[in-house]
Motif scaffolding. Sequence first.
Motif, PDB file in Angstrom:
ATOM      1  N   GLY A 164       6.299  10.224  -4.179  1.00  0.00           N
ATOM      2  CA  GLY A 164       5.730   9.002  -4.748  1.00  0.00           C
ATOM      3  C   GLY A 164       6.830   8.151  -5.360  1.00  0.00           C
ATOM      4  N   GLN A 165       7.735   8.814  -6.105  1.00  0.00           N
ATOM      5  CA  GLN A 165       8.861   8.097  -6.717  1.00  0.00           C
ATOM      6  C   GLN A 165       9.740   7.482  -5.638  1.00  0.00           C
ATOM      7  N   GLY A 199       1.195   9.014  -7.938  1.00  0.00           N
ATOM      8  CA  GLY A 199       1.321   7.838  -8.788  1.00  0.00           C
ATOM      9  C   GLY A 199       2.201   8.079 -10.006  1.00  0.00           C
ATOM     10  N   VAL A 200       2.268   9.338 -10.496  1.00  0.00           N
ATOM     11  CA  VAL A 200       3.155   9.657 -11.618  1.00  0.00           C
ATOM     12  C   VAL A 200       4.589   9.289 -11.236  1.00  0.00           C
ATOM     13  N   GLY A 201       4.973   9.666 -10.013  1.00  0.00           N
ATOM     14  CA  GLY A 201       6.310   9.319  -9.523  1.00  0.00           C
ATOM     15  C   GLY A 201       6.442   7.825  -9.256  1.00  0.00           C
ATOM     16  N   ALA A 232       3.353   8.407   1.090  1.00  0.00           N
ATOM     17  CA  ALA A 232       4.113   9.133   0.068  1.00  0.00           C
ATOM     18  C   ALA A 232       3.757  10.609  -0.038  1.00  0.00           C
ATOM     19  N   GLU A 233       2.927  11.130   0.852  1.00  0.00           N
ATOM     20  CA  GLU A 233       2.730  12.574   0.982  1.00  0.00           C
ATOM     21  C   GLU A 233       2.118  13.313  -0.211  1.00  0.00           C
ATOM     22  N   PHE A 234       1.505  12.598  -1.133  1.00  0.00           N
ATOM     23  CA  PHE A 234       0.746  13.239  -2.228  1.00  0.00           C
ATOM     24  C   PHE A 234       1.581  14.008  -3.253  1.00  0.00           C
ATOM     25  N   THR A 235       2.909  13.972  -3.199  1.00  0.00           N
ATOM     26  CA  THR A 235       3.655  14.688  -4.238  1.00  0.00           C
ATOM     27  C   THR A 235       4.364  13.686  -5.156  1.00  0.00           C
ATOM     28  N   GLU A 291       0.841  -1.182   0.000  1.00  0.00           N
ATOM     29  CA  GLU A 291       0.000   0.000   0.000  1.00  0.00           C
ATOM     30  C   GLU A 291       0.887   1.247   0.000  1.00  0.00           C
ATOM     31  N   LEU A 292       0.651   2.120  -0.978  1.00  0.00           N
ATOM     32  CA  LEU A 292       1.358   3.396  -1.031  1.00  0.00           C
ATOM     33  C   LEU A 292       0.337   4.465  -0.640  1.00  0.00           C
TER      34      LEU A 292
END
Lengths: 342, 336
Positions: A220-221, A245-247, A213-216, A178-179
């Motif tokens: 995320g990466q 999720g992009v990261g 992952a703090e929403f950035t 889970e992220l």
Amino acid sequence: MNTDIRRRAFLTGATLAGVGALAACTSNEEPPPAAATAPQGAQDAPGKRVTVGFAGPQADHGWLNAITVNARAEAQRHPDVELVVAEGSNDAATQSAQIDALINRKVDVLVVLPADGKQLTPAGRKAMNAGIPVINLDRIFDSPQAYRTWVGGDNYRMGVNAGNYIGQQLNGQGTVLELAGIDTLELTRQRTQGFDDALANYPGIRKVGRAAAEFTVPTGQARMAELLQAHPQFNAVWNHDDDQGVGALQAVRQAGRSDFLMVGGAGSKAAMEAIKSDNSVLKATVLYPPTMAASAVRLARLLGQAKGVSDLAEQEIPASVTTFSAVVTKENVDKYLPVSFE
Amino acid sequence: MNADQAVAPEPTRRFSVRLREARNLGLVGVLAVLVLIGALTEPGQFLTTGTVVLVLTQASVIGVITVGMTFVIIGGGIDLSVGAVVALATVWATTRSTQQFGIGGIVFTAVAVGVGCGLVSGLLIAYGRLVAFIGTLAMLASARGLAIQLSQGRTQTVTSSNQALVDLGYQDSYVLGIPPLVLIFAAVAIVGWLVLNRTTFGRRTYAIGGNLEAARLAGINVKLHTCLLYVLSGLCCGIASVMLIILTSSGTSGNGNLYELDAIAAVIIGGTLLSGGRGTLVGSVLGVLVFTVISVLFTLNNLPTAVQQLAKGVIIVLAVLVQRRASLYSSERTTR
């Protein structure tokens, strides 16, 4: 507070004005309004003029920006609606002052997405006491006396639907990660709780890792890269937010991994396009639709015109409307692409 | 002329150099302990090349920013705007119109925005006589605001025609098993070390941070030099922005969130005095690595983020306490 700092910030702002002018030249062309294209209600016939005040958050995140875009686009579709938008702010004090200003302006209905539901409850009550019905958007006020109607998303069900989808895809067997988003937010706890509750339906599935992952995008990466290093083998991951999720997807590509499936959250355009082209581990995303802002404006209009909603037996607008956290997959993505956001 | 020697006589200098090295050894010790914890708690996953590559890659972006920050802080200033400048640079470099110019356009724009912001901060602080804290705080607010305005809150991804840039983050691009991002970080750190320790510019940076009045009397153009320090920090932010675009394939106004605090913390636990005049680049790099290893360690062991922040806080306090002890022994140098 520090007016001195503000003044100097303004000075720098002025210095940067030249830079800003340049920025305008290289900026993106205005995107077509990502308007909700949901079917129109039967109450669309023009009626009494309604002034709707809108106080929303600062648009520093894809979803929050989409909220304002949706509200504006919806207002434009109704000639009998005038939308007065306060500058977006993440500061409770600023937003409270903005709500005061909108009350003084005697708007007919207020739509508020509070920076913090608890802190802005008095502001909501003040508007209600002044006879202005408040439509509370998403982050809920502390007291039902502070709003007439609440329109928002279902974070718990996001988790439930993500968990059940993953459970079905894995045929009830395997390990998942889970992220999560920002751990201090109630919505993150609700999403995680829903996810865990759904996974409990599948005794053969075990959650082996979780990171916030703090929403950035960069976080995320980073967190996804770490999770991938920590877990050489797992079957699925649920990522709470498509922006981070992009990261996260980038970390998956950088690690050269494709041995699992990923489910996103919120419903960004990038995520839906990735799902549609089916060329990454991202196979689905759970909606948290920003169209709720359009619905709020629509309800505000109906409230202002003292109308009800069609297709319900109720004479009045209901006290709460909760959006559904639909699972978007390759099969149904075309249906949901219009409500996606950049 | 050699301003550093003018400030400190030879014997004291050698003594403080030894102390600095001792402090770095302390950080190496902290790193060793963290690695040991990792090896004990996650034996299968931690001691692998994969983890080493991961730590170095994750450290690279903030690492490059920290190099610039080290110069600024040794020179007696502070740069609070780095995170916001990174946000603005990544956003600007990934706008549709900028991307039309290809990878060169993206790289040039990111670096130019970084340098431009650094120049504005530098001019405000050096010639406009703003306190560094205020000047860069103003830049923080303006740059973040402009980034939000420019991106309209969207996540701007790199288009497929510029995919080759993003490909630099993939395993196929590794040079002898080393990611290009880590090589850029190493190059910036080495160049930074050479400039700080082997050039007049470096010596002047120490001199200005140590005693501004003495540096002025010694004939150093203090204003110009101070301005250049912020330009240097901006340049590092520009390079870091390109690296962040490679790493995340996108630019958003949320990028670089709280990087200023991470960079300052790394510089401080690396043994650089916040009041300026003393510090090492090696220490800063070690500081960045310590923070990155903690982060990896926590995710590996599935521990909550809140505890991780607590651990960071404890390490900062410990490092500063050690630093204070060390500066007691070499107080002759700082009071001069």
